[in-house]
Enzyme design. Structure first.
Site, PDB file in Angstrom:
ATOM      1  N   GLU A 152     -18.609   8.623  80.932  1.00 41.78           N
ATOM      2  CA  GLU A 152     -19.706   7.814  81.045  1.00 41.78           C
ATOM      3  C   GLU A 152     -20.272   8.479  79.931  1.00 41.78           C
ATOM      4  O   GLU A 152     -21.160   6.648  79.529  1.00 41.78           O
ATOM      5  CB  GLU A 152     -20.720   8.557  82.303  1.00 41.78           C
ATOM      6  CG  GLU A 152     -20.738   7.684  83.842  1.00 41.78           C
ATOM      7  CD  GLU A 152     -19.312   8.366  84.491  1.00 41.78           C
ATOM      8  OE1 GLU A 152     -18.838   9.348  84.029  1.00 41.78           O
ATOM      9  OE2 GLU A 152     -19.375   8.166  85.885  1.00 41.78           O
ATOM     10  N   HIS A 181     -24.742  10.378  96.422  1.00 34.87           N
ATOM     11  CA  HIS A 181     -24.595   9.173  96.316  1.00 34.87           C
ATOM     12  C   HIS A 181     -25.535   8.233  96.971  1.00 34.87           C
ATOM     13  O   HIS A 181     -24.806   7.013  97.138  1.00 34.87           O
ATOM     14  CB  HIS A 181     -23.173   8.835  96.468  1.00 34.87           C
ATOM     15  CG  HIS A 181     -22.236   9.230  96.250  1.00 34.87           C
ATOM     16  ND1 HIS A 181     -21.967  11.257  96.230  1.00 34.87           N
ATOM     17  CD2 HIS A 181     -20.982   8.554  95.228  1.00 34.87           C
ATOM     18  CE1 HIS A 181     -21.305  10.376  94.485  1.00 34.87           C
ATOM     19  NE2 HIS A 181     -20.011   9.685  94.535  1.00 34.87           N
TER      20      HIS A 181
HETATM   21  C1  LIG Z   1     -19.762  11.670  86.904  1.00 34.94           C
HETATM   22  C2  LIG Z   1     -18.804  10.657  88.017  1.00 34.94           C
HETATM   23  N1  LIG Z   1     -18.410   9.266  87.862  1.00 34.94           N
HETATM   24  C3  LIG Z   1     -17.732   8.749  88.662  1.00 34.94           C
HETATM   25  C4  LIG Z   1     -17.343   9.153  89.806  1.00 34.94           C
HETATM   26  C5  LIG Z   1     -16.502   8.357  91.412  1.00 34.94           C
HETATM   27  N2  LIG Z   1     -15.725   9.028  91.724  1.00 34.94           N
HETATM   28  C6  LIG Z   1     -15.139   9.384  92.655  1.00 34.94           C
HETATM   29  S1  LIG Z   1     -13.976  10.150  92.264  1.00 34.94           S
HETATM   30  C7  LIG Z   1     -13.034   9.708  91.161  1.00 34.94           C
HETATM   31  C8  LIG Z   1     -12.074  10.028  90.646  1.00 34.94           C
HETATM   32  C9  LIG Z   1     -11.402  11.496  89.804  1.00 34.94           C
HETATM   33  O1  LIG Z   1     -10.014  11.288  89.941  1.00 34.94           O
HETATM   34  P1  LIG Z   1      -9.671  12.587  89.808  1.00 34.94           P
HETATM   35  O2  LIG Z   1     -10.448  13.339  88.964  1.00 34.94           O
HETATM   36  O3  LIG Z   1      -8.371  12.442  89.031  1.00 34.94           O
HETATM   37  O4  LIG Z   1      -9.872  14.121  91.034  1.00 34.94           O
HETATM   38  P2  LIG Z   1      -9.031  13.023  92.284  1.00 34.94           P
HETATM   39  O5  LIG Z   1      -9.599  11.968  93.175  1.00 34.94           O
HETATM   40  O6  LIG Z   1      -7.703  12.316  92.117  1.00 34.94           O
HETATM   41  O7  LIG Z   1      -8.870  14.154  93.281  1.00 34.94           O
HETATM   42  C10 LIG Z   1     -14.453   8.868  90.378  1.00 34.94           C
HETATM   43  C11 LIG Z   1     -14.012   8.005  89.434  1.00 34.94           C
HETATM   44  C12 LIG Z   1     -18.208   9.871  90.245  1.00 34.94           C
HETATM   45  N3  LIG Z   1     -18.088  10.970  91.792  1.00 34.94           N
HETATM   46  N4  LIG Z   1     -18.599  11.204  89.469  1.00 34.94           N
END
Ligand SMILES: Cc1ncc(C[n+]2csc(CCOP(=O)(O)OP(=O)(O)O)c2C)c(N)n1
Ligand SMILES: [Mg+2]
Lengths: 334, 337
Positions: free
Chosen positions: A59, A128
């Site tokens: 972000e 959230h």
């Molecule tokens: C700061 C922030 N940005 C975006 C999100 C939305 N979001 C939640 S999970 C996710 C994907 C995360 O991917 P990864 O780190 O690979 O973990 P995984 O879900 O694959 O276990 C996103 C973009 C968030 N929760 N927090």
């Protein structure tokens, strides 16, 4: 045409992208997946990968990039999926974007838009589900508006993209799927800083914002008194004239806020109207808000968190009858 | 239950069981799979509101990490945390209960799927903001270092989280301060709907450790014993004053990112390839081959685990939902008198 709020947002962005090739869009999963809430439907297909980009989960990088791109000639529309996520990149909005025009003696503009989904009602839990207007409220240089449905989302988004300042548009997440009539075109643009009055009335002015607009309207439609309901739409700047004019006529002001009580957006409105309309007011200004607790999980609890139409009707009724401030529902618990 | 375990919280006991026996580790992986499947069923039946992120396919990382650590270490996990919580010791009724918003849950049902915690096994509240747990784990490690304890802090996060500032800031500071922390990246190849290569400049997350002059390890995340070994090496380094390590576990989630995601973005054949290396099957085969487990005992284990989850579900459904009064609890800690 009848559009869901997410379709209205996609349409507004799409029209502005067609109108001005400097408008670009980016955010997490906004391109290929067309947005986690489907608010960028068709954009990648129509405008291609140079103008519609998926970002890493970064972000700070992409809001900062929006600032830089905006100052140097583009008009970026960046999406923050849930408003809480701006927390990791807050500097770019409130200390960089908001101050660049000022810091350049007026020679650089920052025509960027940050859109974010906000609010309770979908069971996403305490990290959230907030609205968080107050994080950005009162930042000189940063405009702030909140959509209350498809029509206002369309109108505000177009105005925000055309504005030469950084503008934050908050979109109540629970409304993305709800339909309203939207008449596409210039007439439907809602100038930032102007409120609308979806319901005229004479006994009390109810000012609502975002998700509470429908709540206030429902309360008013089923009440024995006559309420004027104002959809505030913009918080920075906000439409003092419309609110003050209404309160002068009704002699009563009630604010219906989704945020927690302390420091909510209604405090500023209440303080301005309290001074401006001191002699017109026939009862204390009353704020109907959520309690000072995190947003709870569980449908019953979350429902109670957000002021309901029944609760608003009860509170306004009590105010009008007793001319004193009714206690909030949670008084017995704190 | 042994005599010495009397009065010890159930989750701590479960952690000991897991630490002591390979069979228990297989059992726990099965339990995680069953709980995750059950959560998805309950969502499908409309018994749960909101969203959930399950971890089918990634069980070996959770169990391998738990097996390599102590209940007195601290662990930071994410919104995809049911498996980690169970592996660390939290019981299925408490996890399911929180997901279903029941009082039996660890937050009394006020947190939901993304917010699990259990101080009895060192599980800090799971973080729903990507990357947020990384610097917090650094802080927990700072606590151990400051008090000269041999405890270790661990942070679990996804591949996508390594693109956020908190990851880079956290790793650098941990390295500069030489803190006892282990960063475990579950690289499941996707961050939400985006494939790793579209968002991330490197394909091996572990290489990012070189920017912080930090030790690193890449491990097969489908092999629970490989994970356990890698985390053990990292934890021993940390306990011995050797500083932080970044461990990358290559893994895959068999389900969508969250409840509503049907995962249309998967590459053709990719899911099948990973299903062929199901971490539970791989470990079961290993135990069968070594003779530690008979085929009939394995069948019985599956039946028994499934039965336990049925029981847990029943208990959870009998537990009331959170009350309005609970909304006002735990907002502030009590002022010391
Ligand atoms: C700061 C922030 N940005 C975006 C999100 C939305 N979001 C939640 S999970 C996710 C994907 C995360 O991917 P990864 O780190 O690979 O973990 P995984 O879900 O694959 O276990 C996103 C973009 C968030 N929760 N927090
Ligand atoms: Mg991932």
């Amino acid at each position: 045409m009848r559009l869901r709020m997410n379709q209205a947002i996609s349409l507004a962005i799409s029209e502005e992208m067609a109108r001005d090739e400097n408008v670009i869009v980016f955010g997490e999963d906004v391109a290929v997946a067309e947005g986690p809430f489907k608010t960028s439907e068709g954009l990648l297909t129509t405008f291609g990968p140079d103008r519609v980009r998926d970002t890493p989960i970064s972000e700070t990088a992409f809001l900062g990039a929006a600032v830089g791109a905006a100052m140097t000639g583009l008009r970026p529309v960046a999406e923050i999926m849930f408003i809480e996520f701006v927390g990791v990149a807050f500097d770019q909005m409130v200390t960089e974007a908001a101050l660049m025009h000022y810091m350049s003696g007026g020679r650089y503009d920052v025509p960027m838009v940050m859109r974010a989904s906000v609010g309770s009602g979908l069971g996403f839990g305490c990290q959230h589900s907030q609205t968080l207007e107050r994080w950005m409220l009162g930042t000189p240089g940063l405009k702030l508006a909140v959509a209350s449905g498809a029509r206002s989302a369309y109108g505000l988004t177009k105005a925000a993209i055309r504005d030469n300042n950084p503008v934050v548009i908050l979109e109540p997440r629970a409304l993305y799927g709800q339909r309203e009539n939207v008449e596409p075109g210039e007439e439907s643009i809602i100038a930032l800083g102007t409120a609308q009055t979806p319901r005229a009335g004479s006994d009390v002015t109810i000012v609502a914002l975002g998700q509470t607009v429908n709540v206030a309207l429902e309360a008013a439609d089923t009440a024995p008194w006559s309420a004027e309901v104002i959809d505030l739409l913009s918080l920075m700047p906000w439409d003092r004239a419309t609110v003050i004019d209404s309160v002068r006529r009704t002699g009563h002001l009630v604010l219906v806020e989704e945020n927690q009580r302390t420091g909510g957006w209604g405090t500023e409105i209440a303080s301005v109207v309290g001074s401006a309309c001191f002699s017109d007011l026939r009862a204390p200004i009353h704020r109907i808000t959520a309690p000072d607790v995190p947003v709870p999980y569980g449908p019953d609890l979350e429902k109670r968190f957000l002021p309901s139409a029944d609760y608003v009707r009860e509170q306004v009724g009590a105010l009008l009858t007793t001319k004193t401030t009714p206690s909030p529902w949670w008084e017995e618990f704190v | 239950m042994t005599e010495s375990m009397a009065g010890v919280p159930r989750s701590t006991q479960r952690r000991h069981e897991l630490n002591e026996s390979r069979v228990a580790r297989l059992e726990r992986m099965m339990e995680i799979r069953l709980v995750e499947d059950r959560i998805q069923d309950l969502f499908a039946q409309g018994l749960v509101s909101g969203t959930t992120h399950t971890s089918q396919g990634q069980e070996a990382v959770a169990v391998g990490l738990a097996a390599a650590t102590r209940a007195t270490d601290f662990v930071c996990c994410t919104y995809r945390g049911h498996g980690h919580a169970l592996a660390l010791g939290m019981t299925p009724d408490v996890v399911l209960g929180e997901v279903l918003g029941r009082q039996i849950g660890c937050m009394g049902g006020l947190g939901g799927s993304m917010h699990l915690s259990d101080p009895d096994v060192g599980l800090l509240p799971t973080f729903a903001i990507v990357g947020a747990g990384i610097p917090v784990a650094v802080g927990a490690a700072l606590q151990f270092a400051t008090r000269r304890s041999d405890g270790v802090a661990l942070s679990l996060f996804g591949d996508g989280a390594t693109n956020i500032g908190a990851f880079h800031e956290g790793l650098n500071m941990a390295a500069v301060w030489n803190l006892p922390v282990v960063f475990v990246c579950e690289n499941n190849l996707y961050g939400e709907y985006s494939p790793l290569e579209t968002t991330t400049a490197v394909s091996d997350i572990a290489t990012r450790a070189t920017s912080y002059a930090m030790a690193a390890d890449v491990v097969d995340g489908q092999d629970v014993e490989a994970v356990q070994a890698a985390v053990t090496r990292a934890v021993e380094r940390a306990r011995g004053g050797g500083g932080p390590t970044l461990v990358e576990a290559k893994t895959y989630r068999y389900v969508g990112h969250s409840r509503s995601d049907k995962a249309p973005y998967r590459k053709e054949g990719e899911l099948d390839e990973w299903l062929a290396r199901d971490p539970i099957e791989l470990f079961a085969q290993k135990l069968l081959a070594s003779g530690e487990l008979s085929a009939s005992a394995l069948d019985e284990m599956r039946r028994h685990q499934s039965h336990l989850i049925d029981e847990a579900q029943e208990q959870v459904l009998a537990s009331p939902t959170g009350t309005i009064a609970q909304m006002f609890d735990n907002v502030f800690a009590p002022t010391p008198s």
